[in-house]
Design a protein around this motif. Structure first.
Motif, PDB file in Angstrom:
ATOM      1  N   LEU A  58      13.607 -24.528  20.710  1.00 30.96           N
ATOM      2  CA  LEU A  58      13.896 -23.400  19.821  1.00 30.96           C
ATOM      3  C   LEU A  58      14.293 -23.897  18.439  1.00 30.96           C
ATOM      4  CD1 LEU A  58      16.056 -21.363  22.347  1.00 30.96           C
ATOM      5  CD2 LEU A  58      13.633 -21.053  21.824  1.00 30.96           C
ATOM      6  N   ASN A  59      13.820 -23.197  17.412  1.00 27.54           N
ATOM      7  CA  ASN A  59      14.220 -23.562  16.056  1.00 27.54           C
ATOM      8  C   ASN A  59      15.593 -22.958  15.751  1.00 27.54           C
ATOM      9  OD1 ASN A  59      13.936 -20.865  14.758  1.00 27.54           O
ATOM     10  ND2 ASN A  59      11.785 -21.154  15.302  1.00 27.54           N
ATOM     11  N   GLN A  60      16.196 -23.396  14.672  1.00 26.86           N
ATOM     12  CA  GLN A  60      17.557 -22.973  14.330  1.00 26.86           C
ATOM     13  C   GLN A  60      17.660 -21.473  14.055  1.00 26.86           C
ATOM     14  OE1 GLN A  60      20.411 -24.767  14.606  1.00 26.86           O
ATOM     15  NE2 GLN A  60      18.992 -26.209  15.564  1.00 26.86           N
ATOM     16  N   GLU A  61      16.631 -20.883  13.455  1.00 26.34           N
ATOM     17  CA  GLU A  61      16.665 -19.443  13.174  1.00 26.34           C
ATOM     18  C   GLU A  61      16.649 -18.627  14.470  1.00 26.34           C
ATOM     19  OE1 GLU A  61      16.884 -15.765  11.353  1.00 26.34           O
ATOM     20  OE2 GLU A  61      17.447 -17.758  10.649  1.00 26.34           O
ATOM     21  N   THR A  62      15.858 -19.033  15.429  1.00 25.97           N
ATOM     22  CA  THR A  62      15.820 -18.342  16.727  1.00 25.97           C
ATOM     23  C   THR A  62      17.173 -18.457  17.423  1.00 25.97           C
ATOM     24  OG1 THR A  62      13.449 -18.724  16.945  1.00 25.97           O
ATOM     25  CG2 THR A  62      14.664 -18.254  18.973  1.00 25.97           C
ATOM     26  N   ILE A  63      17.759 -19.628  17.375  1.00 25.43           N
ATOM     27  CA  ILE A  63      19.079 -19.837  17.975  1.00 25.43           C
ATOM     28  C   ILE A  63      20.109 -18.926  17.295  1.00 25.43           C
ATOM     29  CG2 ILE A  63      20.968 -21.499  18.249  1.00 25.43           C
ATOM     30  CD1 ILE A  63      18.727 -23.661  18.564  1.00 25.43           C
ATOM     31  N   ARG A  64      20.056 -18.857  15.978  1.00 29.85           N
ATOM     32  CA  ARG A  64      20.984 -17.999  15.241  1.00 29.85           C
ATOM     33  C   ARG A  64      20.824 -16.538  15.653  1.00 29.85           C
ATOM     34  NH1 ARG A  64      21.264 -14.524  11.598  1.00 29.85           N
ATOM     35  NH2 ARG A  64      19.065 -14.542  11.041  1.00 29.85           N
ATOM     36  N   GLN A  65      19.577 -16.075  15.766  1.00 35.09           N
ATOM     37  CA  GLN A  65      19.326 -14.695  16.170  1.00 35.09           C
ATOM     38  C   GLN A  65      19.828 -14.417  17.587  1.00 35.09           C
ATOM     39  OE1 GLN A  65      15.185 -13.668  15.612  1.00 35.09           O
ATOM     40  NE2 GLN A  65      15.208 -14.347  13.487  1.00 35.09           N
ATOM     41  N   MET A  66      19.639 -15.364  18.487  1.00 37.09           N
ATOM     42  CA  MET A  66      20.105 -15.190  19.866  1.00 37.09           C
ATOM     43  C   MET A  66      21.620 -15.060  19.910  1.00 37.09           C
ATOM     44  SD  MET A  66      17.681 -17.893  21.928  1.00 37.09           S
ATOM     45  CE  MET A  66      18.734 -17.875  23.364  1.00 37.09           C
ATOM     46  N   VAL A  67      22.309 -15.937  19.224  1.00 41.82           N
ATOM     47  CA  VAL A  67      23.776 -15.921  19.224  1.00 41.82           C
ATOM     48  C   VAL A  67      24.289 -14.670  18.523  1.00 41.82           C
ATOM     49  CG1 VAL A  67      25.836 -17.112  18.368  1.00 41.82           C
ATOM     50  CG2 VAL A  67      23.987 -18.421  19.445  1.00 41.82           C
ATOM     51  N   GLN A  68      23.648 -14.284  17.430  1.00 37.87           N
ATOM     52  CA  GLN A  68      24.073 -13.090  16.692  1.00 37.87           C
ATOM     53  C   GLN A  68      23.940 -11.833  17.546  1.00 37.87           C
ATOM     54  OE1 GLN A  68      21.744 -12.243  13.182  1.00 37.87           O
ATOM     55  NE2 GLN A  68      23.397 -11.083  12.246  1.00 37.87           N
ATOM     56  N   SER A  69      22.877 -11.715  18.284  1.00 41.27           N
ATOM     57  CA  SER A  69      22.663 -10.484  19.047  1.00 41.27           C
ATOM     58  C   SER A  69      23.284 -10.513  20.440  1.00 41.27           C
ATOM     59  CB  SER A  69      21.171 -10.174  19.154  1.00 41.27           C
ATOM     60  OG  SER A  69      20.531 -11.174  19.899  1.00 41.27           O
ATOM     61  N   GLY A  71      25.740 -13.081  21.530  1.00 45.49           N
ATOM     62  CA  GLY A  71      27.028 -13.759  21.615  1.00 45.49           C
ATOM     63  C   GLY A  71      26.896 -15.253  21.844  1.00 45.49           C
ATOM     64  N   ASP A  72      28.042 -15.943  21.789  1.00 40.44           N
ATOM     65  CA  ASP A  72      28.068 -17.406  21.902  1.00 40.44           C
ATOM     66  C   ASP A  72      27.498 -17.922  23.224  1.00 40.44           C
ATOM     67  OD1 ASP A  72      29.132 -17.667  19.380  1.00 40.44           O
ATOM     68  OD2 ASP A  72      31.213 -17.767  20.091  1.00 40.44           O
ATOM     69  N   LYS A  73      27.590 -17.128  24.279  1.00 44.80           N
ATOM     70  CA  LYS A  73      27.077 -17.578  25.583  1.00 44.80           C
ATOM     71  C   LYS A  73      25.557 -17.700  25.592  1.00 44.80           C
ATOM     72  CE  LYS A  73      30.946 -16.018  28.288  1.00 44.80           C
ATOM     73  NZ  LYS A  73      31.434 -15.230  29.389  1.00 44.80           N
ATOM     74  N   ALA A  74      24.891 -17.135  24.595  1.00 44.61           N
ATOM     75  CA  ALA A  74      23.436 -17.232  24.503  1.00 44.61           C
ATOM     76  C   ALA A  74      22.988 -18.479  23.750  1.00 44.61           C
ATOM     77  CB  ALA A  74      22.870 -15.991  23.828  1.00 44.61           C
ATOM     78  N   HIS A  75      23.920 -19.272  23.245  1.00 39.78           N
ATOM     79  CA  HIS A  75      23.536 -20.504  22.559  1.00 39.78           C
ATOM     80  C   HIS A  75      22.830 -21.411  23.568  1.00 39.78           C
ATOM     81  CE1 HIS A  75      23.623 -24.246  20.372  1.00 39.78           C
ATOM     82  NE2 HIS A  75      23.920 -23.538  19.279  1.00 39.78           N
TER      83      HIS A  75
END
Length: 167
Positions: A58-69, A71-75
């Motif tokens: 996963l790229n950093q933007e996808t990771i950011r979107q996952m965590v944003q929507s 929460g931290d457990k989705a990192h």
């Protein structure tokens, strides 16, 4: 190399590149038909986390979107179990185990249509769709075959195929 299709979100901006964004590709979670989560109406992060999650890097933007929507457990360091660039091997593992696939659904089209994989309904219905681009060198004369490639890409990416209609 005349052209390359790459992850748009991971692509650096460069004056030497001509970048054409392609239509987004729908993503989701997949499992085998006999999976314990199959048949559930809404599946949240807690239920998904009980099983190994397989995906491509996963790229950093996808990771950011996952965590944003979600929460931290989705990192990915907490949520993703297996990362592999070779999608066919990931999908074969999903067909044979209780692991789940998270990614672009088009890569699993044949297995979905054959009924070897099914999409899980997630709650919230989180989709980080695949964002890709066709990249060529700026200022370079394109080969005539590239127009045919563009037409094929457009046909594949704009297809009205949907896993729910595959059965």
């Amino acid at each position: 190399l005349d052209a390359l299709v790459v992850d748009w979100l991971a692509l650096p901006q460069d004056q030497d590149l001509q970048i054409e964004r392609l239509p987004a590709m729908r993503s989701g979670f997949l499992c085998r038909p006999g999976h314990p989560l199959r048949g559930r109406r809404r599946i949240g992060l807690a239920e998904l986390s009980r099983y190994p999650i397989a995906t491509t890097p996963l790229n950093q933007e996808t990771i950011r979107q996952m965590v944003q929507s979600l929460g931290d457990k989705a990192h990915p360091e907490h949520f993703i179990t297996i990362q592999c660039e070779y999608i066919p091997s990931l999908l074969e593992a999903i067909c044979a185990t209780d692991a789940l696939f998270m990614g672009v659904l088009a890569g699993a089209r044949a297995l979905l249509e054959a009924g070897r994989l099914v999409e899980l309904p997630t709650q919230p219905p989180r989709r980080v769709d695949g964002c890709y681009a066709l990249v060529t060198l700026a200022g370079r004369t394109e080969t005539p075959a590239l127009e045919i490639v563009r037409e094929l890409i457009d046909e594949c990416m704009r297809s009205d195929w949907h896993p729910a209609r595959a059965h």
